[in-house]
Design a protein around this motif. Sequence first.
Motif, PDB file in Angstrom:
ATOM      1  N   TYR A 116      19.710  16.242   7.252  1.00  0.00           N
ATOM      2  CA  TYR A 116      21.046  15.749   7.568  1.00  0.00           C
ATOM      3  C   TYR A 116      20.931  14.257   7.870  1.00  0.00           C
ATOM      4  O   TYR A 116      20.080  13.845   8.662  1.00  0.00           O
ATOM      5  N   THR A 139      23.319  14.950   2.760  1.00  0.00           N
ATOM      6  CA  THR A 139      22.100  15.741   2.665  1.00  0.00           C
ATOM      7  C   THR A 139      21.471  15.424   1.308  1.00  0.00           C
ATOM      8  O   THR A 139      22.067  14.701   0.504  1.00  0.00           O
ATOM      9  N   VAL A 159      21.513  23.117   6.641  1.00  0.00           N
ATOM     10  CA  VAL A 159      20.548  22.364   5.829  1.00  0.00           C
ATOM     11  C   VAL A 159      19.138  22.745   6.288  1.00  0.00           C
ATOM     12  O   VAL A 159      18.938  23.122   7.447  1.00  0.00           O
TER      13      VAL A 159
END
Length: 447
Positions: A96, A109, A426
């Motif tokens: 991130y 991302t 993520v």
Amino acid sequence: MAHTLSADDIREEFSQAMSAMYQQEVPQYGTLLALVADVNLAVLENNTRLYEQLANADELARLNVERHGAIRVGTAQELATLCRMFAIMGMLPVGYYDLSVAGVPVHSTAFRPVEDAALQRNPFRIFTSLLRLELIDDPALRQKAAQILAQRDIFTPRCRALMDLHDEQGGFTASQAQAFVREALETFRWHRHTTVDKETYQALHQQHRLIADVVCFPGCHINHLTPRTLDIDRAQELMSDYGMEPKAVIEGPPRRSVPLLLRQTSFKALEEPVQFAGESSGTHTARFGEIEQRGIALTPKGRALYDKLLSEAGVGKDNLSHQQHLQEVFKAFPDSEFLLRQQGLAWFRYRLTPTGDAHRQAIHPGDDPQPFIERGWIIAQPITYEDFLPVSAAGIFQSNLGGDGQTRAHGNASRDAFEAALGRQVLDEFSLYEEASLRSKRRCGLL
Ligand code: OOG
Ligand code: NI
């Protein structure tokens, strides 16, 4: 169903198709590829040790296919659908990045492969940014931008249908994969016609150039592609000889004998003609070409030291003095594979040599690899950094937004909001490197 293609095959086709399209759209990108190929060839001819190192680490084969790209999207739905599209190509969201701290109203991302074999085959990555409309401070304009975005679909109907088919079948045949790549490409194509009139474009542009870039077009055009070079200092030097205007400084760490993380530079974004709705014309500046040199991935301890030294060093005006200053400051960062390993600053992949393999029974779980390395039973190879750096990314964004260094108020990092938009979490890049290192130790019998 008939034989299905692997995600790696689809990613390979897609990355080649993107490169071909971008060379056609931005001929200077073709020149950049030629420059990088020349520089890499010269480096490998003059440095047989590096040649062997790369060949042994299976890094040589991927050098010529290796690149990353970048896109920017406007809505959660667009981001979530891209996540689905990239998953079909074996690219998952890793890391991130909050760019608002550097005055860029996006968070991001990187979609990339994560498995060793997939990275080795083709590590194509797409740095993907989501516009943070909440950082537009004029409420009327913010609402207008949201309305414009709500009206567009950046995916073709056929692309959506193919993604559904992929989910139903659990894969694609070769011809379906080909059709999918062709349709997916449409999302990233450049459109010289904006979806808005000149006044709207200008109002959004006034808020931030990036906002106009994301909101005013029918797709999320690829804004740069980036080949990997083995000598970025040389590439930066040569850029003007090849007719390109380089950005002022190379981002990232200085030149080192063991290259660290990622160094990046670019040629500046081109001013391109656009046609606004309602027939008036103008220009838009967004697309550029970038070069990267990748080095070793750092552990959290190494990364903390990198971040500390980088912020101590600040940014110089011209590249030469900036690099000299960085060199000085980074003397505090050990610069040999042995020291990086001994101090736990960087990640390594361990492999048994043929002699080591013959002595497998003498290697036990928990053993320190160092004596085996000295005896020639095990070799430790630097793990390549596959991700991005927020300070560098901000520098790349800024240098391609035109000269006026527009900035916006800081927004708070909002990883939760980003993951909600994405529809999943993520992956953590540090865990991926650690796992790769542990897997290799296990294969050697060290764990
Ligand atoms: C992305 C800039 C960041 C990189 O390599 O750090 C980036 C963008 O301009 O959309 O690509
Ligand atoms: Ni980039």
